[in-house]
Design a protein around this motif. Sequence first.
Motif, PDB file in Angstrom:
ATOM      1  N   HIS A 191       0.902  -1.273  -0.047  1.00  0.00           N
ATOM      2  CA  HIS A 191       0.096   0.067  -0.141  1.00  0.00           C
ATOM      3  C   HIS A 191       0.705   1.240  -0.008  1.00  0.00           C
ATOM      4  O   HIS A 191       0.394   2.304   0.206  1.00  0.00           O
ATOM      5  CB  HIS A 191      -0.981  -0.167   1.282  1.00  0.00           C
ATOM      6  CG  HIS A 191      -1.909  -1.141   1.228  1.00  0.00           C
ATOM      7  ND1 HIS A 191      -2.867  -1.429   0.355  1.00  0.00           N
ATOM      8  CD2 HIS A 191      -2.137  -2.175   2.014  1.00  0.00           C
ATOM      9  CE1 HIS A 191      -3.634  -2.253   0.387  1.00  0.00           C
ATOM     10  NE2 HIS A 191      -3.194  -2.897   1.354  1.00  0.00           N
ATOM     11  N   LEU A 192       2.241   1.143  -0.278  1.00  0.00           N
ATOM     12  CA  LEU A 192       2.962   2.313  -0.239  1.00  0.00           C
ATOM     13  C   LEU A 192       2.991   2.807  -1.724  1.00  0.00           C
ATOM     14  O   LEU A 192       2.704   2.044  -2.760  1.00  0.00           O
ATOM     15  CB  LEU A 192       4.483   2.059   0.054  1.00  0.00           C
ATOM     16  CG  LEU A 192       4.584   1.367   1.254  1.00  0.00           C
ATOM     17  CD1 LEU A 192       6.171   1.052   1.636  1.00  0.00           C
ATOM     18  CD2 LEU A 192       4.207   2.303   2.466  1.00  0.00           C
ATOM     19  N   PRO A 193       3.358   4.165  -1.916  1.00  0.00           N
ATOM     20  CA  PRO A 193       3.302   4.791  -3.180  1.00  0.00           C
ATOM     21  C   PRO A 193       4.681   4.326  -4.050  1.00  0.00           C
ATOM     22  O   PRO A 193       5.417   4.036  -3.568  1.00  0.00           O
ATOM     23  CB  PRO A 193       3.049   6.209  -2.940  1.00  0.00           C
ATOM     24  CG  PRO A 193       3.657   6.372  -1.718  1.00  0.00           C
ATOM     25  CD  PRO A 193       3.213   5.138  -0.827  1.00  0.00           C
ATOM     26  N   ASP A 194       4.468   4.630  -5.249  1.00  0.00           N
ATOM     27  CA  ASP A 194       5.920   4.313  -6.130  1.00  0.00           C
ATOM     28  C   ASP A 194       6.719   5.482  -5.773  1.00  0.00           C
ATOM     29  O   ASP A 194       6.113   6.767  -5.466  1.00  0.00           O
ATOM     30  CB  ASP A 194       5.604   4.539  -7.613  1.00  0.00           C
ATOM     31  CG  ASP A 194       4.907   3.156  -8.094  1.00  0.00           C
ATOM     32  OD1 ASP A 194       4.663   1.983  -7.401  1.00  0.00           O
ATOM     33  OD2 ASP A 194       4.247   3.026  -9.254  1.00  0.00           O
ATOM     34  N   GLY A 195       7.988   5.222  -5.589  1.00  0.00           N
ATOM     35  CA  GLY A 195       8.975   5.991  -5.205  1.00  0.00           C
ATOM     36  C   GLY A 195      10.511   5.529  -4.866  1.00  0.00           C
ATOM     37  O   GLY A 195      10.380   4.341  -4.615  1.00  0.00           O
ATOM     38  N   PRO A 196      11.335   6.286  -4.923  1.00  0.00           N
ATOM     39  CA  PRO A 196      12.841   5.998  -4.579  1.00  0.00           C
ATOM     40  C   PRO A 196      13.014   5.579  -3.121  1.00  0.00           C
ATOM     41  O   PRO A 196      12.104   6.280  -2.199  1.00  0.00           O
ATOM     42  CB  PRO A 196      13.807   6.914  -5.060  1.00  0.00           C
ATOM     43  CG  PRO A 196      12.717   8.571  -4.523  1.00  0.00           C
ATOM     44  CD  PRO A 196      11.332   7.850  -4.944  1.00  0.00           C
ATOM     45  N   PRO A 197      13.967   5.059  -2.815  1.00  0.00           N
ATOM     46  CA  PRO A 197      14.499   4.647  -1.164  1.00  0.00           C
ATOM     47  C   PRO A 197      14.729   5.903  -0.618  1.00  0.00           C
ATOM     48  O   PRO A 197      15.227   6.929  -1.139  1.00  0.00           O
ATOM     49  CB  PRO A 197      15.549   3.849  -1.342  1.00  0.00           C
ATOM     50  CG  PRO A 197      15.455   3.269  -2.459  1.00  0.00           C
ATOM     51  CD  PRO A 197      14.929   4.321  -3.616  1.00  0.00           C
ATOM     52  N   LEU A 198      14.178   6.277   0.661  1.00  0.00           N
ATOM     53  CA  LEU A 198      14.209   7.551   1.470  1.00  0.00           C
ATOM     54  C   LEU A 198      15.519   7.058   2.461  1.00  0.00           C
ATOM     55  O   LEU A 198      16.130   8.338   2.687  1.00  0.00           O
ATOM     56  CB  LEU A 198      13.135   7.332   2.309  1.00  0.00           C
ATOM     57  CG  LEU A 198      11.612   7.482   1.674  1.00  0.00           C
ATOM     58  CD1 LEU A 198      10.464   7.299   2.537  1.00  0.00           C
ATOM     59  CD2 LEU A 198      11.527   8.936   0.605  1.00  0.00           C
ATOM     60  N   TYR A 199      15.903   6.140   2.661  1.00  0.00           N
ATOM     61  CA  TYR A 199      17.406   5.931   3.377  1.00  0.00           C
ATOM     62  C   TYR A 199      18.272   4.849   2.673  1.00  0.00           C
ATOM     63  O   TYR A 199      17.605   3.935   1.921  1.00  0.00           O
ATOM     64  CB  TYR A 199      16.749   5.286   4.737  1.00  0.00           C
ATOM     65  CG  TYR A 199      16.253   6.128   5.614  1.00  0.00           C
ATOM     66  CD1 TYR A 199      16.826   6.798   6.657  1.00  0.00           C
ATOM     67  CD2 TYR A 199      14.780   6.179   5.663  1.00  0.00           C
ATOM     68  CE1 TYR A 199      16.048   7.875   7.469  1.00  0.00           C
ATOM     69  CE2 TYR A 199      14.078   7.226   6.500  1.00  0.00           C
ATOM     70  CZ  TYR A 199      14.530   7.938   7.274  1.00  0.00           C
ATOM     71  OH  TYR A 199      14.116   8.849   8.169  1.00  0.00           O
ATOM     72  N   PRO A 200      19.558   5.153   2.931  1.00  0.00           N
ATOM     73  CA  PRO A 200      20.533   4.158   2.103  1.00  0.00           C
ATOM     74  C   PRO A 200      20.105   2.655   2.656  1.00  0.00           C
ATOM     75  O   PRO A 200      19.638   2.564   3.801  1.00  0.00           O
ATOM     76  CB  PRO A 200      21.875   4.535   2.715  1.00  0.00           C
ATOM     77  CG  PRO A 200      21.587   6.062   3.238  1.00  0.00           C
ATOM     78  CD  PRO A 200      20.374   6.254   3.743  1.00  0.00           C
ATOM     79  N   GLU A 201      20.497   1.667   1.878  1.00  0.00           N
ATOM     80  CA  GLU A 201      20.311   0.152   2.410  1.00  0.00           C
ATOM     81  C   GLU A 201      21.395  -0.012   3.387  1.00  0.00           C
ATOM     82  O   GLU A 201      22.381   0.427   3.634  1.00  0.00           O
ATOM     83  CB  GLU A 201      20.812  -0.482   0.994  1.00  0.00           C
ATOM     84  CG  GLU A 201      20.380  -2.067   1.144  1.00  0.00           C
ATOM     85  CD  GLU A 201      20.475  -2.983   0.162  1.00  0.00           C
ATOM     86  OE1 GLU A 201      20.703  -4.174   0.166  1.00  0.00           O
ATOM     87  OE2 GLU A 201      20.767  -2.428  -0.966  1.00  0.00           O
ATOM     88  N   GLY A 202      20.759  -0.751   4.261  1.00  0.00           N
ATOM     89  CA  GLY A 202      21.554  -1.129   5.494  1.00  0.00           C
ATOM     90  C   GLY A 202      21.289  -0.090   6.757  1.00  0.00           C
ATOM     91  O   GLY A 202      21.782  -0.420   7.917  1.00  0.00           O
ATOM     92  N   GLU A 203      20.591   0.896   6.455  1.00  0.00           N
ATOM     93  CA  GLU A 203      20.388   1.780   7.705  1.00  0.00           C
ATOM     94  C   GLU A 203      19.066   1.493   8.209  1.00  0.00           C
ATOM     95  O   GLU A 203      17.914   1.238   7.441  1.00  0.00           O
ATOM     96  CB  GLU A 203      20.331   3.028   7.251  1.00  0.00           C
ATOM     97  CG  GLU A 203      19.983   4.254   8.145  1.00  0.00           C
ATOM     98  CD  GLU A 203      20.269   5.675   7.823  1.00  0.00           C
ATOM     99  OE1 GLU A 203      19.645   6.547   8.356  1.00  0.00           O
ATOM    100  OE2 GLU A 203      20.804   5.798   6.776  1.00  0.00           O
ATOM    101  N   VAL A 204      18.994   1.054   9.459  1.00  0.00           N
ATOM    102  CA  VAL A 204      17.849   0.528  10.174  1.00  0.00           C
ATOM    103  C   VAL A 204      16.891   1.489  10.988  1.00  0.00           C
ATOM    104  O   VAL A 204      15.712   1.419  11.307  1.00  0.00           O
ATOM    105  CB  VAL A 204      18.131  -0.587  11.119  1.00  0.00           C
ATOM    106  CG1 VAL A 204      18.520  -1.744  10.403  1.00  0.00           C
ATOM    107  CG2 VAL A 204      19.151  -0.253  12.354  1.00  0.00           C
ATOM    108  N   THR A 205      17.467   2.717  11.305  1.00  0.00           N
ATOM    109  CA  THR A 205      16.627   3.663  11.994  1.00  0.00           C
ATOM    110  C   THR A 205      17.632   5.080  12.073  1.00  0.00           C
ATOM    111  O   THR A 205      19.062   5.281  11.557  1.00  0.00           O
ATOM    112  CB  THR A 205      16.663   3.470  13.573  1.00  0.00           C
ATOM    113  OG1 THR A 205      15.986   4.417  14.309  1.00  0.00           O
ATOM    114  CG2 THR A 205      18.016   3.115  14.310  1.00  0.00           C
TER     115      THR A 205
END
Length: 321
Positions: A191-205
């Motif tokens: 149910h999320l909209p299309d769009g780019p990642p908001l955080y770099p891969e590997g970042e958990v918080t």
Amino acid sequence: MLRSAGAPAPGPIPFPKGFRSGFACFVGRPNAGKSTLTNAIVGEKIAITSSKPQTTRRIIRGVVNRPDAQLVLVDTPGLHRPRTLLGERLNDLVYETWSTVDVIGVCLPTSQRIGPGDEYLLSEIAKLPRRPKLVALATKTDLVSPERIAQHLVKIMSLEEKLGIRWETVIPVSALTGDQVDIVVSELMAHLPDGPPLYPEGEVTDEPTDTRIAEFIREAALEGVSEELPHSIAVVIDEMKLREGRPEDKPLMDVFASIVVERESQKGIIIGHRGERLKQVGQEARLQAKQLLGMPVHLSLHVKVLSDWQRDPKHLNRLGF
């Protein structure tokens, strides 16, 4: 959108066509399993848990990555009837978050009857000018029988007509055993909209390390205290630095922290007989800090009194609220 409220890395992050990204949060009564489920989904402890109401006081974001989507889970304080200025500010955070996330997961524990508190939460969500999509989560399925789960699911479905809401889906889940946790993630991501990642891969918080350690201390201090005292406890990291003169392969982190209470009598409770309770708090928090930092930690705690800090705007500002 809440996309401006996080701290994504600067510059565009490459992503495949059809990638989805966005924000979801969990709501529910106290002890409905919101923070436990958040931790289970993220795969790391980012939110403290406790049986005490209003344990969560800050907006905490946890990031979940899959090849086709990135989900940012926003753990919020619980909506409650405020008795202090702190309570009013926490409620404001809740309403602001509800208005900006893409999906809300409503935690309705199978071990409890659905009651006026649950219906009040849903009625408040129904009033939002921009209503996020709703997913019902029948939590704590490990505590009850299959028959009880089935009854609970029927009751959850009946809320649609009663409150004028619409469930995208209803999912039984146990954060403790991991049962259907992956299904919850998949459904939220759908149910999320299309769009780019908001955080770099590997970042958990995006929660700062010192804030996470302060929360570990508060979590340890919450257990075993009387009903009113938990609301009066806050924790501040006064200083955190690597011990000088240590070999590079044997680092040691020095953490100096203050546990803040509202009255002198509360200070005595936290310290305990001959300092035993404060020592126990330090031991429990130190283990979690060590695991987070990946190195030994020397934790120095002291307790100080800020009279009625929950009602004083200056004290609240100093404590980050």
